[in-house]
Design a protein around this motif. Structure first.
Motif, mmCIF file in Angstrom:
data_model
loop_
_atom_site.group_PDB
_atom_site.id
_atom_site.type_symbol
_atom_site.label_atom_id
_atom_site.label_comp_id
_atom_site.label_asym_id
_atom_site.label_seq_id
_atom_site.Cartn_x
_atom_site.Cartn_y
_atom_site.Cartn_z
ATOM 1 N N LEU A 159 3.187 11.571 3.488
ATOM 2 C CA LEU A 159 3.290 10.654 2.206
ATOM 3 C C LEU A 159 3.393 9.081 2.392
ATOM 4 N N LYS A 160 4.107 9.055 3.431
ATOM 5 C CA LYS A 160 4.445 7.410 3.768
ATOM 6 C C LYS A 160 3.295 6.673 4.386
ATOM 7 N N LYS A 168 4.199 -0.953 2.080
ATOM 8 C CA LYS A 168 4.651 -1.034 0.761
ATOM 9 C C LYS A 168 5.753 -0.100 0.438
ATOM 10 N N GLU A 169 6.790 -0.459 -0.236
ATOM 11 C CA GLU A 169 7.524 0.659 -0.799
ATOM 12 C C GLU A 169 7.256 1.454 -1.703
ATOM 13 N N GLN A 189 4.882 5.050 -8.373
ATOM 14 C CA GLN A 189 4.267 3.948 -8.995
ATOM 15 C C GLN A 189 3.150 3.327 -8.161
ATOM 16 N N HIS A 190 2.400 2.865 -8.968
ATOM 17 C CA HIS A 190 1.132 2.515 -8.318
ATOM 18 C C HIS A 190 1.348 1.218 -7.243
ATOM 19 N N PRO A 191 0.703 1.460 -6.280
ATOM 20 C CA PRO A 191 0.714 0.416 -5.212
ATOM 21 C C PRO A 191 0.545 -1.177 -5.526
ATOM 22 N N VAL A 192 -0.273 -1.070 -6.637
ATOM 23 C CA VAL A 192 -0.586 -2.672 -6.750
ATOM 24 C C VAL A 192 -0.302 -3.160 -8.193
ATOM 25 N N ASN A 193 -0.332 -2.231 -9.088
ATOM 26 C CA ASN A 193 -0.229 -2.642 -10.419
ATOM 27 C C ASN A 193 1.106 -1.695 -10.961
#
Length: 295
Positions: A159-160, A168-169, A189-193
């Motif tokens: 997953l990481k 990204k966290e 949570q979406h990595p960008v938005n």
């Protein structure tokens, strides 16, 4: 002959399709050329020879007024079938199966299955036993249990390493479910938005593509992946089931999950229900026992 349906549908099919290709070879030999006392007893009681031929006495019919001869018949699902015809078809099937066995190929198992189904269709016998066997396999597979600690660590590591989360966290949203069939369901949570949430499923050693979901209270319902470890689910279940074993009538579990609220997380299940008592059980974030008390 009322047991003919059980003989072919249950013994033949169960033996042929629940074993590996090598086991199928042994099963075919033992089923149709029995050498143990139980099989011999069955054949004797139901008038079957060692090669599947019918040896009993059945009702007779005449062919012409000039020449009269006995003809063995049986009735299956309302259809009258001549036993000589069945014997011939059975011998042909045995011959085909022997040839398939000699191929020593994994695909032979599927070909044997197809050949027996053709025989059942020709003899107007029910083929529902195959569905029952498939269902049994599914049930067994579903109960194999939660992933091992090592497998859970692998799932977390994969997953990481998802490309979209590199550098990204990763923030978990709302809940994580660890199921007894080895699958994992969670939302991130979406990595960008940060206003978007995506659902992921881990099955058969791989994570699925993200699927968008409707979400509310995202800020309060997120928790960093770095604050927990998937392998802790395995430890938690061991502790839970150990306590459940001490409570009369309580049942063990193979499922574990996490709920997230106010930027904190809680493990579940959180209760043990017995026939006479009910207990509250709480766990720390690392899956160790926090408290255990009777309600």
């Amino acid at each position: 002959m009322k047991n003919i349906k059980q003989f072919y549908s249950l013994i033949v099919l169960f033996s042929l399709f629940t074993l590996s290709c090598r086991q199928i070879t042994k099963s075919v030999d033992e089923t149709f050329h029995p050498n143990d006392s139980l099989a011999k007893k069955y054949n004797k009681e139901n008038h079957f020879g060692t090669n599947g031929e019918y040896t009993g006495t059945t009702k007779t019919s005449t062919t012409t007024s000039v020449q009269r001869r006995q003809e063995k018949t049986i009735v299956i699902n309302g259809d009258t079938i001549k036993t000589p015809e069945m014997e011939l078809k059975a011998k042909e099937m045995f011959h085909d199966i022997e040839l398939l066995k000699q191929k020593n190929d994994p695909s032979a198992a599927n070909e044997i299955q197809k050949r027996v189904k053709e025989f059942l269709k020709e003899m107007k016998m029910p083929q529902g036993g195959l569905k029952n066997i498939d269902t049994e396999k599914s049930v067994v597979k579903a109960k194999k249990g939660i992933l091992s600690a090592a497998a859970l660590e692998k799932a977390e590591d994969q997953l990481k390493k998802l490309p979209q989360y590199q550098s990204k966290e990763i923030l978990l949203y709302q809940s994580i479910h660890f199921y007894e069939d080895g699958s994992i369901n969670l939302m991130l949570q979406h990595p960008v938005n940060p206003k978007y949430i995506d659902a992921y499923e881990y099955r058969d050693g791989a994570w699925s593509a993200p699927k968008p979901v409707l979400a509310t209270d995202i800020e309060r319902r997120t928790f960093p992946l770095s604050g927990m470890h998937f392998a802790d689910a395995h430890r938690l279940l061991q502790l839970y089931n150990a306590k459940a074993a001490q409570v009369e009538g309580a049942k063990p579990t193979s499922d574990a999950y996490i709920t997230i609220w106010d930027k904190g997380m809680r493990w579940a299940p959180r209760t043990i229900n017995g026939t006479r008592e009910r207990y509250d059980i709480q766990f720390n974030n690392n899956g160790t026992l926090k408290s255990f008390r009777q309600e």
